[in-house]
Design a protein around this motif. Structure first.
Motif, PDB file in Angstrom:
ATOM      1  N   LEU A  12       0.830  -1.214   0.000  1.00 17.18           N
ATOM      2  CA  LEU A  12       0.000   0.000   0.000  1.00 17.18           C
ATOM      3  C   LEU A  12       0.862   1.260   0.000  1.00 17.18           C
ATOM      4  O   LEU A  12       0.623   2.183  -0.781  1.00 17.18           O
ATOM      5  N   VAL A  13       1.852   1.292   0.890  1.00 12.67           N
ATOM      6  CA  VAL A  13       2.727   2.468   0.982  1.00 12.67           C
ATOM      7  C   VAL A  13       3.470   2.689  -0.337  1.00 12.67           C
ATOM      8  O   VAL A  13       3.555   3.818  -0.844  1.00 12.67           O
ATOM      9  N   THR A  14       3.970   1.606  -0.899  1.00 14.21           N
ATOM     10  CA  THR A  14       4.690   1.699  -2.182  1.00 14.21           C
ATOM     11  C   THR A  14       3.765   2.185  -3.291  1.00 14.21           C
ATOM     12  O   THR A  14       4.128   3.044  -4.093  1.00 14.21           O
ATOM     13  N   GLU A  15       2.547   1.653  -3.314  1.00  9.60           N
ATOM     14  CA  GLU A  15       1.573   2.090  -4.320  1.00  9.60           C
ATOM     15  C   GLU A  15       1.292   3.579  -4.177  1.00  9.60           C
ATOM     16  O   GLU A  15       1.221   4.305  -5.172  1.00  9.60           O
ATOM     17  N   PHE A  16       1.152   4.035  -2.939  1.00  7.71           N
ATOM     18  CA  PHE A  16       0.906   5.463  -2.716  1.00  7.71           C
ATOM     19  C   PHE A  16       2.050   6.296  -3.297  1.00  7.71           C
ATOM     20  O   PHE A  16       1.824   7.313  -3.943  1.00  7.71           O
ATOM     21  N   GLN A  17       3.274   5.852  -3.060  1.00  6.79           N
ATOM     22  CA  GLN A  17       4.445   6.606  -3.505  1.00  6.79           C
ATOM     23  C   GLN A  17       4.622   6.548  -5.019  1.00  6.79           C
ATOM     24  O   GLN A  17       5.099   7.502  -5.622  1.00  6.79           O
ATOM     25  N   ASP A  18       4.236   5.433  -5.635  1.00 11.57           N
ATOM     26  CA  ASP A  18       4.524   5.228  -7.054  1.00 11.57           C
ATOM     27  C   ASP A  18       3.432   5.701  -8.007  1.00 11.57           C
ATOM     28  O   ASP A  18       3.714   5.994  -9.156  1.00 11.57           O
ATOM     29  N   THR A  19       2.189   5.752  -7.552  1.00 13.35           N
ATOM     30  CA  THR A  19       1.102   6.087  -8.475  1.00 13.35           C
ATOM     31  C   THR A  19       0.977   7.595  -8.671  1.00 13.35           C
ATOM     32  O   THR A  19       1.284   8.373  -7.768  1.00 13.35           O
ATOM     33  N   ASP A  20       0.524   7.973  -9.857  1.00 15.88           N
ATOM     34  CA  ASP A  20       0.245   9.383 -10.137  1.00 15.88           C
ATOM     35  C   ASP A  20      -1.249   9.669 -10.035  1.00 15.88           C
ATOM     36  O   ASP A  20      -1.668  10.817 -10.113  1.00 15.88           O
ATOM     37  N   SER A  21      -2.042   8.633  -9.849  1.00 16.20           N
ATOM     38  CA  SER A  21      -3.496   8.779  -9.792  1.00 16.20           C
ATOM     39  C   SER A  21      -3.937   9.289  -8.419  1.00 16.20           C
ATOM     40  O   SER A  21      -3.690   8.648  -7.399  1.00 16.20           O
ATOM     41  N   GLN A  27      -7.590   6.160  -2.214  1.00 10.80           N
ATOM     42  CA  GLN A  27      -7.995   4.820  -1.798  1.00 10.80           C
ATOM     43  C   GLN A  27      -6.962   4.215  -0.845  1.00 10.80           C
ATOM     44  O   GLN A  27      -7.306   3.640   0.190  1.00 10.80           O
ATOM     45  N   VAL A  28      -5.681   4.367  -1.192  1.00  7.51           N
ATOM     46  CA  VAL A  28      -4.603   3.832  -0.351  1.00  7.51           C
ATOM     47  C   VAL A  28      -4.608   4.518   1.016  1.00  7.51           C
ATOM     48  O   VAL A  28      -4.513   3.863   2.060  1.00  7.51           O
ATOM     49  N   LEU A  29      -4.733   5.842   1.017  1.00  9.74           N
ATOM     50  CA  LEU A  29      -4.760   6.582   2.288  1.00  9.74           C
ATOM     51  C   LEU A  29      -5.936   6.152   3.151  1.00  9.74           C
ATOM     52  O   LEU A  29      -5.791   5.981   4.367  1.00  9.74           O
ATOM     53  N   PHE A  65      -7.128  13.833   0.874  1.00 10.78           N
ATOM     54  CA  PHE A  65      -5.820  13.480   1.448  1.00 10.78           C
ATOM     55  C   PHE A  65      -5.757  13.962   2.894  1.00 10.78           C
ATOM     56  O   PHE A  65      -5.318  13.237   3.788  1.00 10.78           O
ATOM     57  N   VAL A  66      -6.198  15.196   3.115  1.00  4.78           N
ATOM     58  CA  VAL A  66      -6.173  15.769   4.462  1.00  4.78           C
ATOM     59  C   VAL A  66      -7.096  14.967   5.387  1.00  4.78           C
ATOM     60  O   VAL A  66      -6.703  14.601   6.496  1.00  4.78           O
ATOM     61  N   GLU A  67      -8.300  14.660   4.900  1.00  7.56           N
ATOM     62  CA  GLU A  67      -9.260  13.916   5.720  1.00  7.56           C
ATOM     63  C   GLU A  67      -8.710  12.555   6.140  1.00  7.56           C
ATOM     64  O   GLU A  67      -8.774  12.180   7.319  1.00  7.56           O
TER      65      GLU A  67
END
Length: 185
Positions: A12-21, A27-29, A65-67
Motif C-alpha cells: 500500500l505504501v509503495t503504491e501510494f508513492q509510485d502512483t500518479d493517480s 484509496q490507499v490513504l 488526502f487531508v481527511e
C-alpha cells in the motif's frame, strides 16, 4: 500471517508513492487510515513510517488526502508511542490548522486527535486561546457531532478560567476572526 500483513501494508505504501493517480492515492490513504485502527498493525505502520505520511497529508490541497491523513493520525494518537512522535514532529500546529477545514470529518478527527495528544507538556499549546476560540464557535455549531465534541474538549481539556477568558476575548472580536491561521496559498 504477520509477514503477510507487513507485506500488504508495504505494498500500500509503495503504491501510494509510485502512483500518479489522485484517486488511487485517496484509496490507499483511506485503507491505511483504517488499518491504523488495529493494534496488530502498529509495529508495521511504525516501521513503514506511515505516521510521517499522515502528517505530510495535512498540508495537501486535496481535501480527501487531508481527511484520511487526519483520520489515520486520530486512530494512532491514542497510542503513547505515536502520540509522542506526532508531538515531536510539529503535529499540534499541523492538526490545529485542520480546524479551519470545510470538511466536517477532518475537523472532528482534528479535535479528537488534539484531545488524544494532551500531556502535561503539550496541554498549554493545545489549549491556547486561538484553539479555545475555535472550540467555542464549534460548540455553537448546527452539527450535533461538532457541537458535542467541541463541548467535550472545552470541559475535559480546559480549565473554567481558560474558557471564561476565551469567551471574554471573543466578545470583543468580530465573529469573522477565527484565531486559527488559514492555510497558506
Amino acid at each position: 500471517r504477520c509477514s503477510d500483513r507487513f507485506e500488504y501494508l508495504q505494498t500500500l505504501v509503495t503504491e501510494f508513492q509510485d502512483t500518479d493517480s489522485e484517486e488511487a492515492k485517496e484509496q490507499v490513504l483511506a485503507n491505511l487510515a483504517n488499518f491504523s485502527y488495529d493494534p496488530k498493525n502498529y509495529d508495521h505502520l511504525r516501521d513503514l513510517q506511515v505516521t510521517d505520511l499522515f502528517l505530510d497529508m495535512l498540508t495537501e490541497e486535496n481535501e480527501n488526502f487531508v481527511e484520511f491523513g487526519m483520520g489515520g493520525l486520530c486512530n494512532l494518537s491514542m497510542v503513547p508511542e505515536f502520540r509522542d512522535f506526532i508531538l515531536q514532529n510539529d503535529g499540534i500546529n499541523l492538526i490545529t490548522n485542520c480546524l479551519s477545514s470545510r470538511n466536517e470529518e477532518t475537523v472532528l478527527s482534528a479535535i479528537t486527535t488534539l484531545m488524544n495528544l494532551i500531556t502535561a507538556n503539550s496541554r498549554s499549546e493545545i489549549t491556547q486561546p486561538g484553539v479555545l476560540h475555535c472550540m467555542l464557535r464549534f460548540s455553537l455549531s448546527e452539527s450535533p457531532r461538532l457541537r458535542n465534541l467541541a463541548s467535550v474538549f472545552l470541559q475535559d481539556c480546559c480549565s473554567n478560567e481558560q474558557v471564561a477568558q476565551a469567551e471574554e476575548q471573543m466578545q470583543g472580536q468580530q465573529q469573522t476572526a477565527l484565531g486559527i491561521p488559514l492555510p497558506k496559498d
